[in-house]
Design a protein around this motif. Structure first.
Motif, PDB file in Angstrom:
ATOM      1  N   UNK A  37       5.950  14.342   1.428  1.00  0.00           N
ATOM      2  CA  UNK A  37       6.473  12.962   1.390  1.00  0.00           C
ATOM      3  C   UNK A  37       5.807  12.088   2.439  1.00  0.00           C
ATOM      4  N   UNK A  38       5.712  10.802   2.146  1.00  0.00           N
ATOM      5  CA  UNK A  38       5.116   9.868   3.094  1.00  0.00           C
ATOM      6  C   UNK A  38       6.023   9.714   4.317  1.00  0.00           C
ATOM      7  N   UNK A  39       5.371   9.610   5.475  1.00  0.00           N
ATOM      8  CA  UNK A  39       6.125   9.432   6.715  1.00  0.00           C
ATOM      9  C   UNK A  39       6.727   8.031   6.760  1.00  0.00           C
ATOM     10  N   UNK A  40       8.020   7.901   7.028  1.00  0.00           N
ATOM     11  CA  UNK A  40       8.616   6.560   7.125  1.00  0.00           C
ATOM     12  C   UNK A  40       8.107   5.827   8.354  1.00  0.00           C
ATOM     13  N   UNK A  80       0.828  -1.205   0.000  1.00  0.00           N
ATOM     14  CA  UNK A  80       0.000   0.000   0.000  1.00  0.00           C
ATOM     15  C   UNK A  80       0.864   1.257   0.000  1.00  0.00           C
ATOM     16  N   UNK A  81       1.947   1.251   0.761  1.00  0.00           N
ATOM     17  CA  UNK A  81       2.845   2.405   0.782  1.00  0.00           C
ATOM     18  C   UNK A  81       3.507   2.610  -0.569  1.00  0.00           C
ATOM     19  N   UNK A  82       3.923   1.506  -1.197  1.00  0.00           N
ATOM     20  CA  UNK A  82       4.530   1.622  -2.522  1.00  0.00           C
ATOM     21  C   UNK A  82       3.545   2.188  -3.528  1.00  0.00           C
ATOM     22  N   UNK A  83       2.272   1.795  -3.391  1.00  0.00           N
ATOM     23  CA  UNK A  83       1.252   2.302  -4.306  1.00  0.00           C
ATOM     24  C   UNK A  83       1.005   3.792  -4.069  1.00  0.00           C
ATOM     25  N   UNK A  84       0.958   4.192  -2.795  1.00  0.00           N
ATOM     26  CA  UNK A  84       0.775   5.606  -2.479  1.00  0.00           C
ATOM     27  C   UNK A  84       1.947   6.448  -2.972  1.00  0.00           C
ATOM     28  N   UNK A  85       3.168   5.926  -2.791  1.00  0.00           N
ATOM     29  CA  UNK A  85       4.354   6.650  -3.246  1.00  0.00           C
ATOM     30  C   UNK A  85       4.363   6.793  -4.756  1.00  0.00           C
ATOM     31  N   UNK A 123       1.695   6.977  -6.701  1.00  0.00           N
ATOM     32  CA  UNK A 123       0.635   7.908  -7.123  1.00  0.00           C
ATOM     33  C   UNK A 123       0.794   9.303  -6.540  1.00  0.00           C
ATOM     34  N   UNK A 124       1.801   9.510  -5.686  1.00  0.00           N
ATOM     35  CA  UNK A 124       1.977  10.818  -5.050  1.00  0.00           C
ATOM     36  C   UNK A 124       2.490  11.838  -6.057  1.00  0.00           C
TER      37      UNK A 124
END
Length: 392
Positions: A142-145, A128-133, A135-136
């Protein structure tokens, strides 16, 4: 550009040259949003240098002028580290008001304990994080680590406990220690768990009595981990039982153990004057507990008998009763000429009549309920013979 300038700062031959380069860099980047994070990092370096030179006021002023909570491009962990450093400098400087204001900028939900995840959940969250990154957009932050914030949590609550102790807010200190207790690393370390359990009990006992304190006191008493601190558990239990506690006996039985910690001291300690204050406050809580117990069992009592039960003289007895009446913890009236203390509130005819009416209503309700149950049993008794005849 800023990164190149930072490399020059690191390679500067002496401290004065570094300071000059940092000041120049801060002047050039002032007001430029696209380099606000880099400017904040440079400012932190300058604050650290001032602190090393012994200029604590300058270090605090330089760092506290940053409003890092408004920086959209800075990760939350780095923001939290900046604010914690600001609070630490204010505490070290003695600016307690500013430290309290700055600490409220940190949302405690960030430190909430996350449930353990299965390998399948970890893999799913990763995708899910990879998908959000993917599409960002470039305008989105930036996404929070995903990282462990236990170190930040413990540092934050350590500061909060320091602030609470400074202002003698014992209930707040107890709540903060309970948050520390709800940390995996603390639970898995016996020494830390033992120390935190002790302080949770100490500060709930030191907190003034009210509904919130009483509720938290009983919840802490029900904690199954209290067996790790047997003496504190025994002391805690005495506060939950409506029985008198004589302070000389409490002091003799629990005093040596309590004063062996850094929380209490039976004499004025130059290193921590608050330790003696907390010891005196514990005595107050024991006496206030005794007054509440006496108010529960007595409607009227002679003053000399009350002083015997409380192990106080008349002046101190009046003082404690007055403070509890002012706090609306108990109801009491002192008749000085008759030397009598009355704990029962005088009721007028309407209140007595209303109580009688309520009792009669409750009694009639019980009678109606009993009549219903008797009728039900009689009906069941008549049905059973008929059922037995049909079966034959």
């Amino acid at each position: 550009m800023v990164q190149v300038a930072m490399s020059f700062i690191n390679e500067a031959p002496d401290q004065d040259k570094k300071l000059s380069l940092i000041e120049t860099l801060r002047t050039v980047t002032e007001g430029k949003i696209f380099v606000e994070v880099e400017r904040a990092r440079v400012t932190r370096i300058l604050s650290d240098m001032k602190k090393e030179q012994g200029d604590l006021n300058a270090a605090a002023d330089i760092l506290c002028e940053l409003q890092v909570e408004t920086f959209g491009s800075m990760h939350r962990r780095e923001k939290t580290e900046f604010i914690l450093e600001q609070v630490a400098l204010c505490i070290e400087k003695g600016d307690w008001t500013q430290a309290g204001i700055l600490s409220r900028k940190i949302g405690i939900k960030y430190f909430s304990r996350k449930p353990k995840r299965t390998p399948e959940q970890i893999e799913k969250d990763k995708k899910e994080r990879e998908e959000k990154e993917k599409n960002r957009s470039s305008d989105d932050p930036p996404l929070e680590p995903e990282d462990d914030v236990t170190d930040l949590k413990l540092r934050y609550y350590e500061q909060q406990i320091t602030l609470a102790k400074h202002e003698d807010k014992y209930l707040d200190a107890c709540k903060h220690y309970r948050q520390v207790l709800d940390t995996e690393s603390v639970e898995e370390t016996p020494e830390q768990l033992h120390a935190v359990l002790q302080r949770v009990i100490y500060y709930i006992l030191l907190a003034p009595h009210d509904n919130e304190q009483s509720d938290l006191l009983h919840r802490i008493n029900a904690d199954p981990r209290n067996f790790l601190v047997p003496e504190e558990k025994e002391l805690l239990k005495t506060f939950t039982i409506p029985e008198l506690m004589r302070w000389p006996i409490v002091s003799e039985h629990f005093g040596p153990h309590l004063c062996s910690t850094d929380v209490f001291s039976a004499s004025e300690d130059q290193q921590d004057p608050k330790a003696y204050t907390r010891w005196q406050d514990l005595r107050k809580r024991v006496i206030e507990h005794n007054v509440r117990v006496i108010a529960k069992y007595y409607t009227r009592i002679q003053m000399h008998r009350l002083t015997q039960l409380l192990d106080l003289d008349e002046e101190e007895t009046e003082s404690y009763i007055s403070s509890l009446v002012t706090a609306k913890t108990v109801y009491a009236k002192i008749d000085r000429p008759a030397r009598v203390v009355t704990f029962a509130k005088t009721r007028d005819a309407d209140e007595v009549l209303n109580e009688w009416s309520g009792s009669m209503k409750s009694l009639l309700g019980l009678l109606e309920r009993i009549d219903h149950l008797i009728t039900k049993e009689e009906m069941m008794a008549r049905i059973q013979p008929e059922t037995a005849i049909k079966a034959h």
